[in-house]
Scaffold this motif. Sequence first.
Motif, PDB file in Angstrom:
ATOM      1  N   TRP A   1       0.921  -1.300   0.221  1.00 25.95           N
ATOM      2  CA  TRP A   1       0.094   0.006  -0.035  1.00 25.95           C
ATOM      3  C   TRP A   1       1.028   1.097   0.032  1.00 25.95           C
ATOM      4  O   TRP A   1       0.701   2.181  -0.576  1.00 25.95           O
ATOM      5  CB  TRP A   1      -0.935   0.018   1.177  1.00 25.95           C
ATOM      6  N   GLU A   2       2.034   1.266   0.584  1.00 28.14           N
ATOM      7  CA  GLU A   2       2.827   2.485   1.050  1.00 28.14           C
ATOM      8  C   GLU A   2       3.268   2.731  -0.425  1.00 28.14           C
ATOM      9  O   GLU A   2       3.346   4.009  -0.810  1.00 28.14           O
ATOM     10  CB  GLU A   2       3.829   2.246   2.238  1.00 28.14           C
ATOM     11  N   HIS A   3       3.971   1.769  -1.056  1.00 31.39           N
ATOM     12  CA  HIS A   3       4.470   1.988  -2.254  1.00 31.39           C
ATOM     13  C   HIS A   3       3.442   2.193  -3.428  1.00 31.39           C
ATOM     14  O   HIS A   3       3.629   3.196  -4.326  1.00 31.39           O
ATOM     15  CB  HIS A   3       5.166   0.626  -2.831  1.00 31.39           C
ATOM     16  N   SER A   4       2.173   1.874  -3.398  1.00 25.28           N
ATOM     17  CA  SER A   4       1.231   2.124  -4.277  1.00 25.28           C
ATOM     18  C   SER A   4       0.829   3.661  -4.067  1.00 25.28           C
ATOM     19  O   SER A   4       0.609   4.522  -5.195  1.00 25.28           O
ATOM     20  CB  SER A   4       0.081   1.135  -4.250  1.00 25.28           C
ATOM     21  N   GLN A   5       0.615   4.028  -2.736  1.00 28.13           N
ATOM     22  CA  GLN A   5       0.157   5.301  -2.397  1.00 28.13           C
ATOM     23  C   GLN A   5       1.137   6.261  -2.997  1.00 28.13           C
ATOM     24  O   GLN A   5       0.930   7.474  -3.635  1.00 28.13           O
ATOM     25  CB  GLN A   5       0.184   5.523  -1.021  1.00 28.13           C
ATOM     26  N   ALA A   6       2.461   5.999  -2.754  1.00 27.24           N
ATOM     27  CA  ALA A   6       3.637   7.026  -3.231  1.00 27.24           C
ATOM     28  C   ALA A   6       3.786   7.015  -4.691  1.00 27.24           C
ATOM     29  O   ALA A   6       3.802   8.251  -5.463  1.00 27.24           O
ATOM     30  CB  ALA A   6       4.990   6.295  -2.553  1.00 27.24           C
ATOM     31  N   ALA A   7       3.501   6.066  -5.586  1.00 32.56           N
ATOM     32  CA  ALA A   7       3.503   5.952  -7.057  1.00 32.56           C
ATOM     33  C   ALA A   7       2.338   6.696  -7.436  1.00 32.56           C
ATOM     34  O   ALA A   7       2.390   7.575  -8.468  1.00 32.56           O
ATOM     35  CB  ALA A   7       3.425   4.518  -7.440  1.00 32.56           C
ATOM     36  N   LYS A   8       1.110   6.750  -6.831  1.00 35.45           N
ATOM     37  CA  LYS A   8      -0.023   7.758  -6.888  1.00 35.45           C
ATOM     38  C   LYS A   8       0.119   8.879  -6.824  1.00 35.45           C
ATOM     39  O   LYS A   8      -0.031   9.900  -7.658  1.00 35.45           O
ATOM     40  CB  LYS A   8      -1.102   7.075  -5.895  1.00 35.45           C
ATOM     41  N   ILE A   9       0.895   9.398  -5.925  1.00 37.21           N
ATOM     42  CA  ILE A   9       1.059  10.795  -5.558  1.00 37.21           C
ATOM     43  C   ILE A   9       1.970  11.334  -6.675  1.00 37.21           C
ATOM     44  O   ILE A   9       2.081  12.365  -6.980  1.00 37.21           O
ATOM     45  CB  ILE A   9       1.860  10.940  -4.186  1.00 37.21           C
ATOM     46  N   ARG A  10       3.093  10.644  -7.200  1.00 36.28           N
ATOM     47  CA  ARG A  10       3.891  10.891  -8.148  1.00 36.28           C
ATOM     48  C   ARG A  10       3.204  10.987  -9.579  1.00 36.28           C
ATOM     49  O   ARG A  10       3.629  12.145 -10.107  1.00 36.28           O
ATOM     50  CB  ARG A  10       5.033   9.787  -8.206  1.00 36.28           C
ATOM     51  N   ILE A  11       2.162  10.167  -9.561  1.00 40.59           N
ATOM     52  CA  ILE A  11       1.439  10.244 -10.887  1.00 40.59           C
ATOM     53  C   ILE A  11       0.625  11.574 -10.989  1.00 40.59           C
ATOM     54  O   ILE A  11       0.577  12.217 -11.862  1.00 40.59           O
ATOM     55  CB  ILE A  11       0.704   9.085 -11.253  1.00 40.59           C
ATOM     56  N   TYR A  12      -0.002  11.657  -9.666  1.00 43.15           N
ATOM     57  CA  TYR A  12      -0.691  12.972  -9.451  1.00 43.15           C
ATOM     58  C   TYR A  12       0.199  14.341  -9.895  1.00 43.15           C
ATOM     59  O   TYR A  12      -0.333  15.192 -10.384  1.00 43.15           O
ATOM     60  CB  TYR A  12      -1.379  13.158  -8.181  1.00 43.15           C
ATOM     61  N   LYS A  13       1.355  14.216  -9.471  1.00 44.02           N
ATOM     62  CA  LYS A  13       2.138  15.569  -9.776  1.00 44.02           C
ATOM     63  C   LYS A  13       2.358  15.623 -11.201  1.00 44.02           C
ATOM     64  O   LYS A  13       2.301  16.652 -11.949  1.00 44.02           O
ATOM     65  CB  LYS A  13       3.620  15.408  -9.135  1.00 44.02           C
ATOM     66  N   LEU A  14       2.726  14.367 -11.949  1.00 47.62           N
ATOM     67  CA  LEU A  14       2.571  14.499 -13.385  1.00 47.62           C
ATOM     68  C   LEU A  14       1.522  15.071 -13.989  1.00 47.62           C
ATOM     69  O   LEU A  14       1.546  15.975 -15.159  1.00 47.62           O
ATOM     70  CB  LEU A  14       3.055  13.116 -14.050  1.00 47.62           C
ATOM     71  N   LEU A  15       0.293  14.667 -13.472  1.00 49.15           N
ATOM     72  CA  LEU A  15      -1.080  15.055 -14.192  1.00 49.15           C
ATOM     73  C   LEU A  15      -1.332  16.650 -13.954  1.00 49.15           C
ATOM     74  O   LEU A  15      -2.217  16.996 -14.712  1.00 49.15           O
ATOM     75  CB  LEU A  15      -2.038  14.057 -13.454  1.00 49.15           C
ATOM     76  N   GLU A  16      -0.557  17.240 -13.405  1.00 51.75           N
ATOM     77  CA  GLU A  16      -0.765  18.579 -13.214  1.00 51.75           C
ATOM     78  C   GLU A  16      -0.331  19.543 -14.038  1.00 51.75           C
ATOM     79  O   GLU A  16      -0.679  20.681 -14.456  1.00 51.75           O
ATOM     80  CB  GLU A  16       0.077  19.311 -11.918  1.00 51.75           C
ATOM     81  N   ARG A  17       0.535  18.723 -15.064  1.00 54.51           N
ATOM     82  CA  ARG A  17       0.971  19.306 -16.288  1.00 54.51           C
ATOM     83  C   ARG A  17       0.237  19.853 -17.327  1.00 54.51           C
ATOM     84  O   ARG A  17      -0.866  19.120 -17.606  1.00 54.51           O
ATOM     85  CB  ARG A  17       2.166  18.581 -16.881  1.00 54.51           C
ATOM     86  N   PRO A  18       0.428  20.757 -17.925  1.00 48.79           N
ATOM     87  CA  PRO A  18      -0.776  21.318 -18.812  1.00 48.79           C
ATOM     88  C   PRO A  18      -1.132  20.347 -20.092  1.00 48.79           C
ATOM     89  O   PRO A  18      -2.007  20.127 -20.354  1.00 48.79           O
ATOM     90  CB  PRO A  18      -0.196  22.695 -19.591  1.00 48.79           C
ATOM     91  N   ALA A  19       0.052  19.670 -20.479  1.00 47.39           N
ATOM     92  CA  ALA A  19      -0.263  18.570 -21.745  1.00 47.39           C
ATOM     93  C   ALA A  19      -1.132  17.625 -21.094  1.00 47.39           C
ATOM     94  O   ALA A  19      -1.909  17.220 -21.816  1.00 47.39           O
ATOM     95  CB  ALA A  19       1.110  17.996 -21.833  1.00 47.39           C
ATOM     96  N   PHE A  20      -1.173  17.152 -19.740  1.00 51.47           N
ATOM     97  CA  PHE A  20      -1.990  16.041 -19.496  1.00 51.47           C
ATOM     98  C   PHE A  20      -3.346  16.841 -19.153  1.00 51.47           C
ATOM     99  O   PHE A  20      -4.248  16.090 -19.410  1.00 51.47           O
ATOM    100  CB  PHE A  20      -1.722  15.479 -18.172  1.00 51.47           C
TER     101      PHE A  20
END
Length: 155
Positions: free
Chosen positions: A13-32
């Motif tokens: 869960w900890e690793h999945s949660q950390a990966a989710k947060i990293r992906i959320y950061k990427l999704l803030e980009r205008p292209a996404f």
Amino acid sequence: MAGWKDFREIAAWEHSQAAKIRIYKLLERPAFTRDFKLHGQLRESARSAPANIAEGFGRFGNKEFARFARIAKGSLHESINHLIDARDSRYITDDELSIEEHHLKKAIHALTGLIRHLETTKEPERDESSRSRQLKPEPEPEPEPEPKPEPEPNR
């Protein structure tokens, strides 16, 4: 038995949660944000993994928990595929894909271990009131004897 008292103690869960947060950061980009469909698919697949681990933890037995862990593992693989699509669309670089894939694979590896553990460990006895996967339930109180009926008066 690992004896987790809360799903947040589980490494997968900890690793999945950390990966989710990293992906959320990427999704803030205008292209996404302009690619609504990929944005939504990647967000949902990233969100699904820790949610399924949490839900599986809340179920009664190891077999059912393992089923939810397998679903979480599939969601992590789906996230990798969506990141490949993002790279192909030039929303992220090859290096960024490699870094995010590394984090997702850490979560996948942890889930593989969790599934193996759940499939080879005896079903836990659970205390439903605390939702602990370690404590034994308290014994039920013995029922009180029924009162004896009073004899009917003679007529």
